[in-house]
Write a protein that holds these residues in place. Structure first.
Motif, PDB file in Angstrom:
ATOM      1  N   ASP A 154      -6.559  -2.135 -45.996  1.00  0.00           N
ATOM      2  CA  ASP A 154      -6.775  -2.443 -46.988  1.00  0.00           C
ATOM      3  C   ASP A 154      -5.170  -2.023 -47.568  1.00  0.00           C
ATOM      4  O   ASP A 154      -5.674  -0.945 -47.808  1.00  0.00           O
ATOM      5  N   ARG A 155      -4.325  -3.241 -47.851  1.00  0.00           N
ATOM      6  CA  ARG A 155      -3.057  -2.092 -48.121  1.00  0.00           C
ATOM      7  C   ARG A 155      -3.480  -2.754 -49.659  1.00  0.00           C
ATOM      8  O   ARG A 155      -2.679  -1.981 -50.192  1.00  0.00           O
ATOM      9  N   THR A 156      -4.708  -2.464 -50.786  1.00  0.00           N
ATOM     10  CA  THR A 156      -4.937  -2.664 -51.673  1.00  0.00           C
ATOM     11  C   THR A 156      -5.527  -1.289 -52.012  1.00  0.00           C
ATOM     12  O   THR A 156      -5.353  -0.590 -53.373  1.00  0.00           O
ATOM     13  N   ALA A 157      -5.484  -0.426 -50.676  1.00  0.00           N
ATOM     14  CA  ALA A 157      -6.271   1.283 -50.703  1.00  0.00           C
ATOM     15  C   ALA A 157      -4.812   1.979 -51.353  1.00  0.00           C
ATOM     16  O   ALA A 157      -4.211   1.596 -51.182  1.00  0.00           O
ATOM     17  N   GLN A 158      -5.509   2.827 -51.758  1.00  0.00           N
ATOM     18  CA  GLN A 158      -4.665   3.947 -52.384  1.00  0.00           C
ATOM     19  C   GLN A 158      -4.750   4.517 -51.709  1.00  0.00           C
ATOM     20  O   GLN A 158      -3.485   5.185 -51.930  1.00  0.00           O
ATOM     21  N   LEU A 159      -5.079   4.974 -50.715  1.00  0.00           N
ATOM     22  CA  LEU A 159      -5.011   6.242 -50.103  1.00  0.00           C
ATOM     23  C   LEU A 159      -5.008   5.286 -48.236  1.00  0.00           C
ATOM     24  O   LEU A 159      -5.960   4.542 -47.535  1.00  0.00           O
ATOM     25  N   HIS A 160      -4.053   5.288 -47.641  1.00  0.00           N
ATOM     26  CA  HIS A 160      -3.315   4.775 -46.709  1.00  0.00           C
ATOM     27  C   HIS A 160      -2.972   5.999 -45.634  1.00  0.00           C
ATOM     28  O   HIS A 160      -1.360   6.544 -46.102  1.00  0.00           O
ATOM     29  N   HIS A 161      -2.654   5.664 -44.433  1.00  0.00           N
ATOM     30  CA  HIS A 161      -1.540   6.310 -43.989  1.00  0.00           C
ATOM     31  C   HIS A 161      -1.506   5.537 -41.949  1.00  0.00           C
ATOM     32  O   HIS A 161      -1.867   5.425 -41.676  1.00  0.00           O
ATOM     33  N   ARG A 162      -0.158   6.031 -41.243  1.00  0.00           N
ATOM     34  CA  ARG A 162       0.382   5.147 -40.263  1.00  0.00           C
ATOM     35  C   ARG A 162       0.610   6.532 -39.187  1.00  0.00           C
ATOM     36  O   ARG A 162       1.372   7.797 -39.717  1.00  0.00           O
ATOM     37  N   ALA A 163       0.630   6.285 -38.257  1.00  0.00           N
ATOM     38  CA  ALA A 163       0.904   8.035 -37.034  1.00  0.00           C
ATOM     39  C   ALA A 163       0.621   7.079 -35.335  1.00  0.00           C
ATOM     40  O   ALA A 163       0.332   5.771 -35.778  1.00  0.00           O
ATOM     41  N   GLU A 164       1.807   7.475 -34.603  1.00  0.00           N
ATOM     42  CA  GLU A 164       1.715   7.222 -33.643  1.00  0.00           C
ATOM     43  C   GLU A 164       1.888   8.320 -32.321  1.00  0.00           C
ATOM     44  O   GLU A 164       2.354   9.591 -33.474  1.00  0.00           O
ATOM     45  N   THR A 165       1.945   8.405 -31.509  1.00  0.00           N
ATOM     46  CA  THR A 165       2.488   9.571 -29.732  1.00  0.00           C
ATOM     47  C   THR A 165       3.090   8.332 -28.868  1.00  0.00           C
ATOM     48  O   THR A 165       2.318   6.952 -29.107  1.00  0.00           O
ATOM     49  N   PHE A 166       3.488   9.081 -28.679  1.00  0.00           N
ATOM     50  CA  PHE A 166       3.638   8.977 -26.903  1.00  0.00           C
ATOM     51  C   PHE A 166       2.864   9.726 -26.193  1.00  0.00           C
ATOM     52  O   PHE A 166       2.448  10.511 -25.896  1.00  0.00           O
ATOM     53  N   ILE A 167       1.966   8.761 -24.687  1.00  0.00           N
ATOM     54  CA  ILE A 167       1.212   9.314 -24.374  1.00  0.00           C
ATOM     55  C   ILE A 167       1.399   8.711 -22.861  1.00  0.00           C
ATOM     56  O   ILE A 167       1.997   7.679 -22.253  1.00  0.00           O
ATOM     57  N   LYS A 168       1.599  10.025 -22.209  1.00  0.00           N
ATOM     58  CA  LYS A 168       2.463   9.762 -20.627  1.00  0.00           C
ATOM     59  C   LYS A 168       0.878   9.688 -19.443  1.00  0.00           C
ATOM     60  O   LYS A 168       0.964  10.851 -18.826  1.00  0.00           O
TER      61      LYS A 168
END
Length: 205
Positions: A45-59
């Protein structure tokens, strides 16, 4: 600061594990990243006040990472924050699948010890590539009306890049968004770290 904001700040300061509410990469607001993750064209929901994005590499192979992530019944075995899990329908995850899971929240000066109950509904899934679900997290004195969560899996040389993005809505957390994002966003860090640990350990056996 309003009374509800003070209650939220007190509750979240005492809830290191509640950072993983909606679920399990370093915490920064999603606005630091252009664009949005999607699954079959649908995102957070791009209208939300709260949002977060993250990523990781998994071997680890994509098949291992995907199986761990989507076999939700196994979450309590490799995610310490998940204390129970129940599928509400049989078979592989598909649009309409639901699962209910819990995580504890300790007592604070303004809220009693409680168990957060999270009911997630899958909306989109493309095996080995992406999945998207949403649902509320409800406990006594603490509530997120809706969290929308998208996961992308990208095979690369030597493993998989897992990207995730989540939005949260609800009057309680929106009363003090700066505090809420500070304590909710690290939940994705923990989830990704646990997924990485579990998948890479599986490959060593």
């Amino acid at each position: 600061m309003s009374d509800i904001a003070r209650r939220l700040r007190t509750a979240l300061l005492a809830l290191p594990i509640a950072a993983g509410l909606l679920g399990a990469a370093p915490a920064q607001a999603a606005t630091a990243h252009p664009g949005s993750l999607t699954c079959q064209g649908k995102g957070i929901d791009r209208t939300a006040q709260l949002h977060h994005r993250a990523e990781t590499f998994i071997k680890a192979p994509l098949s291992t990472v995907w199986r761990l992530h989507t076999n939700v019944e196994s979450w309590p075995h490799w995610q310490k924050p998940v204390t129970s899990m129940k599928r509400l329908d049989p078979g592989r995850l598909h649009p309409g699948s639901q699962f209910r899971w819990t995580t504890p929240a300790p007592a604070t000066p303004s809220t009693p010890a409680t168990t957060l109950v999270i009911t997630s509904t899958v909306h989109q899934v493309k095996p080995g590539q992406c999945i998207r679900w949403s649902g509320p997290a409800i406990g006594q004195g603490l509530r997120i009306d809706k969290g929308t969560h998208v996961w992308n899996f990208v095979p690369v040389r030597g493993g998989v890049i897992v990207r995730t993005e989540e939005s949260w809505t609800g009057s309680q957390i929106e009363a003090d968004p700066a505090t809420a994002i500070k304590y909710l966003a690290p939940g994705l860090d923990l989830w990704l770290a646990d997924l990485k640990t579990a998948a890479e350990a599986h490959c060593r056996h």
